[in-house]
Design an enzyme around this catalytic site. Structure first.
Site, short mmCIF file in Angstrom:
data_model
loop_
_atom_site.label_atom_id
_atom_site.label_comp_id
_atom_site.label_asym_id
_atom_site.label_seq_id
_atom_site.Cartn_x
_atom_site.Cartn_y
_atom_site.Cartn_z
N ARG A 1 -3.71 3.93 -1.32
CA ARG A 1 -4.16 2.82 -2.16
C ARG A 1 -3.62 1.47 -1.69
NH1 ARG A 1 -2.97 5.29 -8.23
NH2 ARG A 1 -2.71 7.43 -7.54
N HIS B 1 0.84 -1.19 0.00
CA HIS B 1 0.00 0.00 0.00
C HIS B 1 0.88 1.24 0.00
CE1 HIS B 1 0.59 1.49 4.17
NE2 HIS B 1 0.80 0.22 4.46
N CYS B 2 0.28 2.35 -0.45
CA CYS B 2 0.93 3.65 -0.35
C CYS B 2 0.09 4.50 0.58
CB CYS B 2 1.09 4.30 -1.73
SG CYS B 2 -0.48 4.57 -2.58
N ALA B 3 0.09 5.80 0.39
CA ALA B 3 -0.62 6.67 1.33
C ALA B 3 -2.13 6.45 1.28
CB ALA B 3 -0.30 8.13 1.03
#
Length: 651
Positions: free
Chosen positions: A29, A25-27
């Site tokens: 998504r 995951h990112c910030a």
């Protein structure tokens, strides 16, 4: 819907855990690499509560969940996927060489962004304390209040550390990405900024004759550090990982732990200072100077083009390729003056936010209003994925309005040479990351971007220009309790009840005694939050179709199923109370989503004794999901599964 339930549904609707190669995951998504992307039920996931949109880019299926929530849901996905997937990246190449390169940069820099952002915001606070704003721009806060000068000095030390020791952060993250020992990568980064070396920031003001050198075997090696650099440490980390892995393969196991770290560090160190470091330092400086030249020479035209393209670039994930460039611009601002990428990103983000706010004020779709309220504010504060994937891209015309607004704002700040000297939240809060002398121009640029995006969204919406068809607002549903995992089925597009007046018969799906649902042992069902219906105390562990229709959805654990009749009636059959906790134990599914069923077809088998042994109730609920506009007649006390339990007369 809680995070565990949401994760289970997402995993099921992307083809199950066996279809997931890797996850991360990112910030905002959840990013899934899948074996077969055709197995994704994208419409279903798009409509899930808590999901703000989805996208497929860079060989990933991306589920936009928003900051904070994405961490929690990804953790639950990890529990489900287990060893069949990994939070690490798949070795399978995805996308073309450019896409793979961008993904590598993203994977290296995304983990260290929090440290860089924290340092950038601290740098912004230091600017507020030390910049001359008062008495004709001759006095700063600390000159007026010298008692806090040491506080400003402390904050300056805190803010500069991440940039001064940037090679350590990048060395750790990059070496890990390239398959080496990340701690060796960090150690290599420390070597590159060792205090015995000439500080890289002092290199430009040091006469060539005064630059210290190592004389080794006739070679004169400059003893110069790499503070604030990006490209050299990326190259060095790749070389270190390759050398380390080579030595692991060739060294006897009893000697490996002793000699491999020693030789890998020694060999990489020599290569760094003799060859790779100087070459990549020059390449990084040339890249920084070239980008700065383009921005300053093209002026407002270049700014407008970059602002117009920023959102489309973000959609592809290519914006991650800006991270090392922007980091280099800020770390070397003595030459570059700062970064123009951050201000441009801010124009884009607030434009997306303004377009979404315009949709909020004009749409009649209640679900879209709810999504717009949260995502619009989020975009203004620097996170645009929920706004773009949840609203602007779906409707199309707000997206076009937003990129035009971004172009207008970016053209103005380019004309005024607005630059950032720190990273932070690219939006309204980003003002503290901007050079103090540019604050007013930055604010004017934000206003231009927002006004243009907002106004064009209203205009395009009323004139129906560029508009995608907006879904009609769904009928308001009863308040839902997060303990009931059957909200899975509420995310389906509920089919409208037929307008014609007729009697619809629903038969008992489970052999057992039937009661009105108000007598259920589960207070959530008893309160009829989910809809009207019946509860059944089963005498056997089989569930049959109560009418002819279609399986709208069956829960992955098999304890609940939603059916849609040929007449458009949506019915939930839920076996037991809190049986989701059994994680499928004791349940056997005989149908799948989309199956056509006839009255009396076997849907699910369950083990009542197992359910009771776990301290749970096996009482089964049959709920009419869209019961508000229906006249329902119940028949209670029936035990035969072939008996009618209710008749429905459509309003």
């Amino acid at each position: 819907m809680n995070n565990q339930e949401l994760a289970k549904i997402i995993v099921d609707k992307v083809g199950g855990k066996d279809n997931i190669i890797s996850y991360q995951h990112c910030a905002t998504r959840l990013r899934l690499v899948l074996r077969d992307f055709d197995k994704i039920d994208r419409d279903f996931i798009d409509d899930l509560e808590g999901v703000q949109g989805t996208n497929i880019a860079n060989g990933q299926y991306q589920v936009i969940l928003g900051p904070g929530k994405v961490n929690l849901v990804t953790g639950e996905v990890g529990k489900i996927v287990g060893e069949s997937g990994s939070a690490q990246d798949s070795d399978e190449p995805k996308g073309n060489i450019l896409q793979r390169g961008v993904k590598v940069l993203s994977d290296i820099f995304v983990p260290i962004i929090p440290a860089i952002v924290a340092a950038g915001l601290l740098m912004g606070i230091n600017n507020i304390l030390t910049s001359p704003f008062f008495n004709g721009r001759t006095d700063s806060i600390i000159s007026l209040y010298p008692q806090i000068a040491d506080l400003a000095n402390m904050i300056n030390v805190f803010s500069s550390a991440a940039f001064a020791f940037l090679p350590v952060l990048i060395g750790f993250s990059a070496t890990k990405k390239f398959g080496g020992n990340p701690f060796l990568g960090a150690a290599m980064g420390m070597i590159m900024v060792h205090p015995e070396l000439l500080n890289a920031y002092a290199l430009g003001t040091t006469a060539p004759a005064d630059v210290p050198v190592w004389n080794i075997l006739g070679l004169a090696i400059p003893a110069v550090g790499y503070q604030g650099t990006v490209l050299p440490v990326l190259a060095v980390s790749w070389i270190l990982a390759k050398i380390e892995n080579f030595l692991h393969d060739k060294t006897p196991i009893w000697l490996d732990n002793l000699t491999t770290p020693l030789l890998a560090t020694l060999i990489t160190g020599f290569i760094t200072f003799i060859l790779v470091g100087p070459i990549m330092r020059n390449a990084g400086d040339m890249l920084t100077n070239a980008i700065t030249f383009i921005y300053t020479k093209l002026g407002f035209v270049g700014g407008a083009i970059f602002g117009l393209l920023y959102a489309p670039i973000t959609l592809t994930g290519m914006h991650h390729s800006f991270i090392p460039i922007e980091t280099q611009l800020i770390a070397n601002q003595a030459v570059s003056g700062g970064s123009f990428i951050f201000p441009t990103a801010s124009m884009n983000n607030v434009a997306q936010g303004a377009a979404v706010i315009a949709v909020l004020l004009t749409t009649k779709n209640e679900k879209m209003k709810s999504t717009a309220a949260a995502s619009g504010v989020s975009a203004m504060l620097g996170i645009t994925e929920p706004a773009m994937f949840g609203i602007t891209l779906r409707l199309r015309y707000p997206f076009i309005a937003a990129i035009i607004g971004s172009a207008a704002g970016s053209a103005y700040i380019a004309l005024r040479h607005v630059l950032a000297i720190a990273l932070g939240a690219a939006g309204i809060p980003g003002i503290i990351s901007i050079r103090p002398e540019n604050w007013l121009d930055f604010i004017i640029g934000l206003v231009i971007a927002m006004v243009v995006a907002f106004g064009l969204t209203i205009f395009f919406g009323k004139s129906n220009m560029f508009a995608a068809k907006e879904k009609p607002a769904p009928k308001a549903e009863p308040k839902k309790d997060e303990k009931t995992e059957e909200k899975l089925v509420e995310k389906e597009e509920v089919k409208a009840a037929p307008a014609k007046k007729e009697i619809i018969e629903i038969f008992n799906p489970v052999k057992g005694e039937v009661f009105n649902v108000s007598q259920s042992v589960d207070q959530t069902f008893a309160s009829k939050m989910m809809g009207d219906g019946v509860c059944i105390n089963p005498s056997e562990g089989r569930v049959y179709a109560p009418f002819d229709g279609e399986v709208a959805s069956i829960f992955p654990t098999g304890h609940a199923v939603t059916l849609t009749s040929a007449d458009g009636i949506n019915v939930l059959i839920h076996i037991g109370v809190d049986t989701v906790s059994l994680d499928g134990q004791g349940f056997t599914k005989h149908v799948k989503d989309g199956d056509k069923v006839k009255t009396g077809d076997l849907l699910i088998e369950f083990d009542p004794d197992l359910i009771k042994s776990k301290g749970l109730s096996d009482q089964t609920m049959v709920i009419i999901m869209d019961s508000d506009d229906m006249d329902i007649k119940f028949k209670q006390g029936l035990r035969d599964k072939a008996a009618k339990i209710m008749e429905i007369k459509n309003a």
